[in-house]
Design a protein around this motif. Structure first.
Motif, PDB file in Angstrom:
ATOM      1  N   MET A   1       0.362  -1.159   0.135  1.00 21.54           N
ATOM      2  CA  MET A   1       0.008  -0.303  -0.235  1.00 21.54           C
ATOM      3  C   MET A   1       0.684   0.919  -0.560  1.00 21.54           C
ATOM      4  SD  MET A   1      -3.046   0.053   2.005  1.00 21.54           S
ATOM      5  CE  MET A   1      -3.731   0.677   2.948  1.00 21.54           C
ATOM      6  N   ASN A   3       0.350   4.505  -0.321  1.00 23.69           N
ATOM      7  CA  ASN A   3      -0.037   5.603   0.373  1.00 23.69           C
ATOM      8  C   ASN A   3      -0.066   5.912   1.832  1.00 23.69           C
ATOM      9  OD1 ASN A   3      -2.077   4.229   1.370  1.00 23.69           O
ATOM     10  ND2 ASN A   3      -3.570   5.756   0.841  1.00 23.69           N
ATOM     11  N   GLU A   4       0.371   4.465   2.491  1.00 22.30           N
ATOM     12  CA  GLU A   4       0.404   4.272   3.843  1.00 22.30           C
ATOM     13  C   GLU A   4       2.312   4.438   5.038  1.00 22.30           C
ATOM     14  OE1 GLU A   4      -0.323   1.380   7.704  1.00 22.30           O
ATOM     15  OE2 GLU A   4      -0.202   0.497   5.768  1.00 22.30           O
ATOM     16  N   ILE A   6       4.112   4.588   8.118  1.00 20.86           N
ATOM     17  CA  ILE A   6       3.686   3.958   9.469  1.00 20.86           C
ATOM     18  C   ILE A   6       4.747   5.003  10.501  1.00 20.86           C
ATOM     19  CG2 ILE A   6       4.191   1.736  11.449  1.00 20.86           C
ATOM     20  CD1 ILE A   6       3.852   0.094   8.803  1.00 20.86           C
ATOM     21  N   SER A  22      -0.010   4.462  11.424  1.00 20.85           N
ATOM     22  CA  SER A  22      -0.132   4.804  11.026  1.00 20.85           C
ATOM     23  C   SER A  22      -1.365   5.871   9.791  1.00 20.85           C
ATOM     24  CB  SER A  22      -0.433   3.760   9.428  1.00 20.85           C
ATOM     25  OG  SER A  22       0.446   2.200   9.547  1.00 20.85           O
ATOM     26  N   TYR A  24      -1.716   8.034   6.302  1.00 19.56           N
ATOM     27  CA  TYR A  24      -2.109   7.736   4.883  1.00 19.56           C
ATOM     28  C   TYR A  24      -2.395   9.164   3.805  1.00 19.56           C
ATOM     29  CZ  TYR A  24      -3.575   2.984   6.432  1.00 19.56           C
ATOM     30  OH  TYR A  24      -2.927   2.043   7.048  1.00 19.56           O
ATOM     31  N   PHE A  29      -1.841  12.932   4.576  1.00 20.76           N
ATOM     32  CA  PHE A  29      -0.660  12.662   6.080  1.00 20.76           C
ATOM     33  C   PHE A  29      -1.402  13.148   7.574  1.00 20.76           C
ATOM     34  CE2 PHE A  29       1.529  11.558   2.617  1.00 20.76           C
ATOM     35  CZ  PHE A  29       1.982  10.757   2.574  1.00 20.76           C
ATOM     36  N   LYS A  33      -3.879   6.163  12.218  1.00 25.18           N
ATOM     37  CA  LYS A  33      -4.800   5.024  12.059  1.00 25.18           C
ATOM     38  C   LYS A  33      -3.782   3.521  13.053  1.00 25.18           C
ATOM     39  CE  LYS A  33      -8.321   6.386   9.059  1.00 25.18           C
ATOM     40  NZ  LYS A  33      -8.240   8.172   9.852  1.00 25.18           N
ATOM     41  N   ARG A  35      -3.123  -0.244  14.177  1.00 24.68           N
ATOM     42  CA  ARG A  35      -4.130  -1.527  13.700  1.00 24.68           C
ATOM     43  C   ARG A  35      -3.132  -2.294  14.936  1.00 24.68           C
ATOM     44  NH1 ARG A  35      -6.214  -3.549  10.129  1.00 24.68           N
ATOM     45  NH2 ARG A  35      -6.217  -5.363   8.780  1.00 24.68           N
TER      46      ARG A  35
END
Length: 344
Positions: A1, A3-4, A6, A22, A24, A29, A33, A35
């Motif tokens: 991905m 556009n991510e 971290i 992260s 995006y 940005f 987010k 996870r």
């Protein structure tokens, strides 16, 4: 991905999972987010098998998320509605929220949380809360000099450290309101602190120098050979052992060493209680062990010049440092994305 990006990683030992934070490209940005992915999924090659955390929270800048290993809690701040929330790190359930536009900062210590409110002219209101359920244990005002800015307010268990511009450092015991002062000539405002809970000491970082203080305001240690590479204390390049007796840092090498090797730093290992330098890795030390992701996999051979160059290269532009205490190995990562392992 693609556009991510971290921003940070946190290992949650409560459920053997890795939490990624992260941002995006799709929202410039600007929102964090989170996870959670179990380590077993990552080992199985299924990094997408995790799940999103804190989806109810708007973590748009200047909102944040902070993981607190000591208390097993997560603190989130949603800036758009000025709400702090505390979650359980074991199962991510929300425990309580604090909704007060006047809270300026929250500091977390074992068992307690310090709320620092916007200052009034001559005092700053403070509250100490139980980290478990948010009940207020104590509310009080700390007096300030009227026209001077507050450099910092830090909390360590029952001790509160307050420093105003060009004033003495104040150390307040919040249980009995006892106040101690350290002369401003002795204690200058540092760029960062690390609290050593095991030893009841704290480290300060200022202009590449590390100092160790106790809570009577006495300087315990200044280091004989531990000049940090980064002037602005980058704690990614510092490791403190779990017994809190050793500090391992990426440091500026001796000038003669540097003159020979250009931009190589050194890795210095010092005793926190005595300030003595116990060991250091410089460009004249042996080469690092080759890691799979390490830079040069070609054999170094016997040529000592070649060998020195490889070591000097590995000591350049180090951006992260970690010490594995069980295996007695130091891991360094550099700006070019290479990892080196240094072992005895």
């Amino acid at each position: 991905m693609g556009n991510e990006v971290i921003r940070s990683l946190f290992y949650n030992k409560n459920n053997d999972s890795l939490i990624t934070v992260s941002v995006y490209a799709s929202d410039n940005f600007s929102s964090l987010k989170c996870r959670s992915t179990r380590i077993e999924y990552i080992l199985r090659g299924q990094p997408d098998a995790g799940f999103a955390l804190f989806e109810s929270e708007s973590l748009k800048w200047p909102g944040f998320v902070e993981f607190d290993d000591v208390n097993g809690k997560v603190l989130t701040y949603s800036a758009q509605d000025s709400v702090y929330k505390v979650f359980d790190l074991k199962n991510y359930t929300m425990l309580y929220s604090i909704s007060d536009k006047h809270v300026q900062e929250i500091k977390i210590s074992p068992g307690i949380m310090l709320l620092i409110f916007k200052r009034a002219t001559s005092h700053v209101p403070l509250k100490i809360l139980s980290i478990e359920d948010g009940t207020v244990l104590k509310s009080f005002n700390h007096l300030l000099h009227r026209n001077k800015k507050v450099d910092f307010i830090e909390q360590f268990n029952e001790k509160l450290l307050v420093k105003q511009e060009n004033e003495n450092l104040q150390i307040l015991d919040v249980r009995n309101a006892q106040l101690m002062e350290v002369s401003r000539a002795e204690f200058m405002t540092p760029s960062a602190f690390i609290f050593l809970y095991e030893n009841q000491l704290f480290l300060t970082f200022r202009n590449r120098n590390v100092s160790v203080w106790n809570f009577r305001g006495e300087l315990v240690t200044s280091f004989e050979d531990h000049l940090l590479w980064h002037p602005d204390c980058n704690t990614n390049n510092i490791y403190i052992t779990s017994d809190q007796d050793l500090i391992i840092s990426y440091c500026k090498a001796d000038t003669e060493d540097q003159w020979i090797e250009g931009n190589a730093g050194s890795i210095n290992i010092s005793n926190i209680l005595t300030g003595k330098c116990l060991a250091k890795i410089t460009s004249s030390s042996g080469p690092p062990k080759e890691d799979e992701s390490s830079s040069s996999s070609s054999s170094l051979g016997n040529n000592s010049k070649q060998r020195r160059n490889a070591v000097a290269e590995a000591l350049e532009d180090i951006t992260a440092l970690f010490y594995d205490e069980e295996r007695n190995e130091i891991y360094t990562g550099n700006r070019h994305g290479f990892v080196h392992v240094w072992s005895n």
